[in-house]
Design an enzyme around this catalytic site. Sequence first.
Site, mmCIF file in Angstrom:
data_model
loop_
_atom_site.group_PDB
_atom_site.id
_atom_site.type_symbol
_atom_site.label_atom_id
_atom_site.label_comp_id
_atom_site.label_asym_id
_atom_site.label_seq_id
_atom_site.Cartn_x
_atom_site.Cartn_y
_atom_site.Cartn_z
ATOM 1 C CE LYS A 261 -0.525 0.072 5.040
ATOM 2 N NZ LYS A 261 0.292 1.282 5.261
ATOM 3 C CE LYS A 290 4.673 -3.962 8.644
ATOM 4 N NZ LYS A 290 4.057 -4.608 9.811
ATOM 5 C CG ASP A 291 5.529 4.143 9.169
ATOM 6 O OD1 ASP A 291 5.107 3.732 10.247
ATOM 7 O OD2 ASP A 291 6.688 4.544 8.993
ATOM 8 C CE LYS A 292 -2.787 8.953 5.024
ATOM 9 N NZ LYS A 292 -3.801 9.920 5.507
#
Length: 665
Positions: A261, A290-292
Site C-alpha cells: 500500500k 504499518k506507516d501511512k
Amino acid sequence: MACFLSNHEGFFGSIKNFTRDFVVTEIDIAGSLVSTIDCISESSVRTLSISEDVSCSFAEKNTEPKLVAASPTLETECVSDCSSNSLETLDLSVILGQVVTEKLEQFACSLKNGCSSEQELSLGSFSHKHQRANVHRAVKLRFPFLLTITNQCEIKAKEWQDYRELRQMVSEKEADDFFRFTDAKVSGSSYTFLPDDNREHRTEVHRFLSRRFGKLVETKSFTDQGRTSICVRLRERGKPKKRTAEDCRQEDIYTAFTLSKENLETLEAISYMAAELGVLPSDFTYAGIKDKRAITYQSMVVKKVSPERLKEKAAEFEKRGMRLFAVRPVSEPLKLGRLCGNHFNIVVRDIKPHIYDGPDPLAYSESMVKLAVENVKTTGFVNYYGPQRFGITQKVQSDQIGLALLKEDMVSAVHLFFTPDKRDEPQNKAKCHFLQTGNAKEALLMMPESKARERLMLRAMNRFGTGPDGCAQAWLSLPHSTRIFYLHSYCSRVWNEAAAHRLTILGDSVKQGDLVQGVTGTMNDSGETSTNQIHVVTEEEEREGVYTLGQVHLPMPGNTVKYPENAMGAWYKERLSKDGLESCRFRVSSLKMNVPGCYRPLLAFPHNLDYSLQREGDGVENCSDGDKNDKATDSVKLNLTLNFDLFPSCYATVFLREVMKTMVN
C-alpha cells in the site's frame, strides 16, 4: 523526547519527500521478508536474529479474550427502519407520556424480580401505524426482554418467554445484547457470546437458537486462544435455514497475501478491501500496522474469500493504491505480533550540517554522516514510540482519547475522536456538524464512505443516542483491536516520558532498583517480556556492573506490571496521579478492554545496517567510493541511503532522530 545517547553533531535532511524514499517490508515469524512475487528468490530471504533486546510489541499484543461488541460492527447501512428515527421519536417519555413510562418501568422491574410472567401492561391506543411502530421499537430498545403486541390499536407489553429461556442459559447482559442484535437486523452482522468451555451447555444454546430463531440467524462455534464461543450471524435473505456443505466450507476458507500500500493507513486499506469484497473488516487479520506515509509490504489473511475471488478484485484495489502479491490458500488467520520485525529502505535527501562555515560543506557532511551512523549502530538509540503512534496530523492525538477512555468518560472520548483537523476535507465538515448539532444521522450522511471507524460510531449513536450509554455503544461498534489502540497510545506516551526522565535523573548506567530482563529469560512471539523474566537490580549488581543499559526495561503501565524500585517507581505514581489515574485498574469493563502492561527495552539497535552516500547533481553516484576532490557547488546535494532491520514496535523515525539529532516524523 529530549534525550539522545550519542554525542555526535547531527545534521539536517529531508525524509519522505517521495513515498518511494520510505519503504517498509515486514519480516515474518520465520525471519524472511514477506513475498512480493509468487516465488521468493534466495536473495530476498533475510534472517533476523532473536536476542535479549527484542522490543515490546505492546501495541499489537492483546491478552484479553475476544469478547463480543454489543452492537454490530458493519460497513453497510442499517436496513432497519428504526435508523431513520430521530432521538425524540424513540424517547419513551415522549411517546407514552411520563405516567405510562413510569408504569412500564415498574412493570419491567417486577418481571426482573421474578414476578408472574403472565402479566400484561397496556401502553395505550395509537391510531397511526407510525406511532405504533415507534412504540414497538422504543420498548424493545429500552427493554429487550419485553414483547409488545398490537390488538387493533392498543399495544400491550408482556414478558418475552424466549428471553426468559435464554436468560437461564447466559448472562443478563448477553441476553439483552443478543435481542438488541436480532432486533437491529443489520445485514451481514454477527454477535458472539462470551467464551463457554462446556460443550453440553453450548449444544443447549445452539439448539435453543435454532429452534426459536432459526429462520433469522445461524450459529457456529469457534475456538480462539483455547476458548470456545458461539457466533451468531443473520441469515442472508432467501438463504435456506439449513447450511449446505458449501456454506460450511466457505466459512473455513482463509486466503493469505502480501499487501503493498502507498500513502494509506492499514485500517483504511482494510476498510476499502472489505467493502469491495462484501466481508467485514474483522475478517482480515494481520501481524502489525504499518506507516501511512510510506510504501509498505505486509502479510495479511482474509476469511471467507477464495484466492480466485481476491485476484479478481486486484485491479479495483490497485486504483486505491494497493497491490496484492503471493495470493495463496492457508489454513488459519494471522495473529497480531506474529512477526520478527521490519526491514527499511530509506533515503534522506539534501543533507546539510547544523552549523558549518568551512570551505567544503559536502566533504564535511560526508564525514559527519558516517560518524553519526556508526555511533548509533554501536550504541543504539532510545526506544521511544514515534510521533506517528499518536497521530502526526491530528489536532487531538490518540493518547488523549485513550486517557478519556481509561477514565470511562465516554462522551468526552467521542468528542475528542470527532474533533476535526484544520484541513478542509469532507470528513472534517461531518465532524464539525456532529459536534455542533449532536445529530449523528446527519453527520453520517456527510461522512465519506472510506471513513469506516467514524461511520460505525455515528451509526451506533444514531441508534443508541449521544449520552454516556450511546457513546459507549459507539466505542463497542469498533473492533477490539481499534478500541485498545487508544489505551495503548496513552501508555506509550507515559513510557516515552518515563524513558526521558530515567536517562535524565539516573544517567546512562544501570542503577539499583532498575528492571532488567533475566539472563535466562526468553521472549514471546511479539517481543514482550513477561513478569517472571524481569529482575530488580541489587546494590551489589550495580556496584559490579553486572548489567548494561541495553538490558534495562521500563514498564508500560498496566495491571500486572511491577515498577522500578528506585526514583522511577515514584515518578510513575506521580505521573499517573497527574492524569487522575492514581486508582486506575487499567480495565474498562464496559468496553471489554484490559491493559495488563508489559516491559519495553530502554534501548533499541538497528540490525543488518548498510548505508551509502550519493552526490546528486555532479555525476558522482556514490561518494563513499568517488573522487573526494570533486568541486562542490551549491547545485550539488548530498543524499543518504539506509537499509536496516528493526524488531517489532521499534520506529525507524526514532532511529533517524538519533542519527540526525533532529525531530523526524
